[in-house]
Write a protein that holds these residues in place. Structure first.
Motif, PDB file in Angstrom:
ATOM      1  N   THR A 112       0.847  -1.193   0.000  1.00  9.08           N
ATOM      2  CA  THR A 112       0.000   0.000   0.000  1.00  9.08           C
ATOM      3  C   THR A 112       0.888   1.251   0.000  1.00  9.08           C
ATOM      4  O   THR A 112       2.109   1.160   0.186  1.00  9.08           O
ATOM      5  N   ASN A 113       0.252   2.392  -0.165  1.00  8.06           N
ATOM      6  CA  ASN A 113       1.005   3.656  -0.163  1.00  8.06           C
ATOM      7  C   ASN A 113       1.699   3.869   1.180  1.00  8.06           C
ATOM      8  O   ASN A 113       2.827   4.369   1.224  1.00  8.06           O
ATOM      9  N   GLU A 114       1.042   3.503   2.269  1.00  5.22           N
ATOM     10  CA  GLU A 114       1.648   3.641   3.592  1.00  5.22           C
ATOM     11  C   GLU A 114       2.911   2.773   3.699  1.00  5.22           C
ATOM     12  O   GLU A 114       3.933   3.212   4.220  1.00  5.22           O
ATOM     13  N   GLU A 115       2.796   1.538   3.223  1.00  6.40           N
ATOM     14  CA  GLU A 115       3.950   0.635   3.286  1.00  6.40           C
ATOM     15  C   GLU A 115       5.100   1.174   2.434  1.00  6.40           C
ATOM     16  O   GLU A 115       6.269   1.094   2.835  1.00  6.40           O
ATOM     17  N   LYS A 116       4.791   1.714   1.267  1.00  6.25           N
ATOM     18  CA  LYS A 116       5.832   2.286   0.409  1.00  6.25           C
ATOM     19  C   LYS A 116       6.514   3.461   1.111  1.00  6.25           C
ATOM     20  O   LYS A 116       7.747   3.585   1.094  1.00  6.25           O
ATOM     21  N   LEU A 117       5.705   4.305   1.746  1.00  5.28           N
ATOM     22  CA  LEU A 117       6.263   5.463   2.455  1.00  5.28           C
ATOM     23  C   LEU A 117       7.139   5.009   3.614  1.00  5.28           C
ATOM     24  O   LEU A 117       8.242   5.539   3.825  1.00  5.28           O
ATOM     25  N   LEU A 118       6.684   4.005   4.363  1.00  3.94           N
ATOM     26  CA  LEU A 118       7.482   3.482   5.469  1.00  3.94           C
ATOM     27  C   LEU A 118       8.785   2.863   4.964  1.00  3.94           C
ATOM     28  O   LEU A 118       9.841   3.007   5.606  1.00  3.94           O
ATOM     29  N   MET A 119       8.741   2.202   3.827  1.00  3.13           N
ATOM     30  CA  MET A 119       9.965   1.621   3.255  1.00  3.13           C
ATOM     31  C   MET A 119      10.948   2.725   2.849  1.00  3.13           C
ATOM     32  O   MET A 119      12.159   2.601   3.042  1.00  3.13           O
ATOM     33  N   GLU A 120      10.419   3.800   2.280  1.00  6.04           N
ATOM     34  CA  GLU A 120      11.282   4.927   1.903  1.00  6.04           C
ATOM     35  C   GLU A 120      11.927   5.552   3.137  1.00  6.04           C
ATOM     36  O   GLU A 120      13.118   5.877   3.126  1.00  6.04           O
ATOM     37  N   ILE A 121      11.146   5.711   4.225  1.00  3.71           N
ATOM     38  CA  ILE A 121      11.690   6.257   5.469  1.00  3.71           C
ATOM     39  C   ILE A 121      12.757   5.336   6.024  1.00  3.71           C
ATOM     40  O   ILE A 121      13.826   5.791   6.439  1.00  3.71           O
ATOM     41  N   ARG A 122      12.491   4.046   6.025  1.00  5.53           N
ATOM     42  CA  ARG A 122      13.466   3.066   6.498  1.00  5.53           C
ATOM     43  C   ARG A 122      14.758   3.147   5.690  1.00  5.53           C
ATOM     44  O   ARG A 122      15.868   3.166   6.258  1.00  5.53           O
ATOM     45  N   ASP A 123      14.612   3.204   4.378  1.00  6.22           N
ATOM     46  CA  ASP A 123      15.794   3.266   3.517  1.00  6.22           C
ATOM     47  C   ASP A 123      16.565   4.566   3.736  1.00  6.22           C
ATOM     48  O   ASP A 123      17.798   4.590   3.732  1.00  6.22           O
ATOM     49  N   ALA A 124      15.837   5.648   3.945  1.00  6.76           N
ATOM     50  CA  ALA A 124      16.513   6.937   4.191  1.00  6.76           C
ATOM     51  C   ALA A 124      17.267   6.921   5.522  1.00  6.76           C
ATOM     52  O   ALA A 124      18.383   7.437   5.613  1.00  6.76           O
ATOM     53  N   LEU A 125      16.670   6.313   6.562  1.00  7.59           N
ATOM     54  CA  LEU A 125      17.341   6.206   7.854  1.00  7.59           C
ATOM     55  C   LEU A 125      18.587   5.318   7.755  1.00  7.59           C
ATOM     56  O   LEU A 125      19.601   5.602   8.362  1.00  7.59           O
ATOM     57  N   ARG A 126      18.516   4.264   6.994  1.00 12.93           N
ATOM     58  CA  ARG A 126      19.686   3.388   6.794  1.00 12.93           C
ATOM     59  C   ARG A 126      20.794   4.125   6.065  1.00 12.93           C
ATOM     60  O   ARG A 126      21.976   3.936   6.350  1.00 12.93           O
ATOM     61  N   ALA A 127      20.407   4.945   5.111  1.00  9.54           N
ATOM     62  CA  ALA A 127      21.391   5.684   4.325  1.00  9.54           C
ATOM     63  C   ALA A 127      22.135   6.702   5.195  1.00  9.54           C
ATOM     64  O   ALA A 127      23.311   6.980   4.975  1.00  9.54           O
TER      65      ALA A 127
END
Length: 129
Positions: A112-127
């Protein structure tokens, strides 16, 4: 007029039409089974019994001194067994088809859009780390 519309909706549903088709096909199948029993099975299998009873037709098998025609009853039993067996095979085939359809795994749902947004946040925090 609401009653007529409601009746029309009922009569034209797929289930009612399917049932009507099934009844017509069942009636035709009954004729085939009757012919199979009367014209093939009875002469092949029951001919020795009929000859022993000195009869030419299964319908002539009666209990002496009565009007009980057990020959017709035997014919109807044979017809029933054939119809029941044919229906068993049809239902078994349908069930096998359904099992194959159920066995196929369903594709996982798209995120879902929420899951995509959470994945982007996760990836940004990892970066950032």
């Amino acid at each position: 007029m609401a009653l007529m519309k409601e009746f029309k909706d009922f009569a034209l549903k797929g289930n009612v039409i399917d049932l009507a088709v099934g009844v017509v096909i069942g009636a035709a199948f009954n004729n085939i089974v009757k012919s199979l029993v009367d014209d093939i099975i009875t002469p092949l299998i029951l001919t020795p019994a009929l000859k022993a009873a000195k009869l030419s037709n299964l319908a002539e098998l009666t209990i002496p001194g009565t009007a009980v025609k057990y020959g017709n009853f035997l014919s109807n039993i044979i017809s029933f067994v054939i119809v029941a067996f044919a229906l068993f095979l049809v239902v078994k085939g349908i069930n096998a088809t359904r099992k194959k359809e159920e066995a196929a795994p369903a594709a996982p749902p798209a995120p879902t859009n929420e899951e995509k947004l959470l994945m982007e946040i996760r990836d940004a925090l990892r970066a950032k780390q």
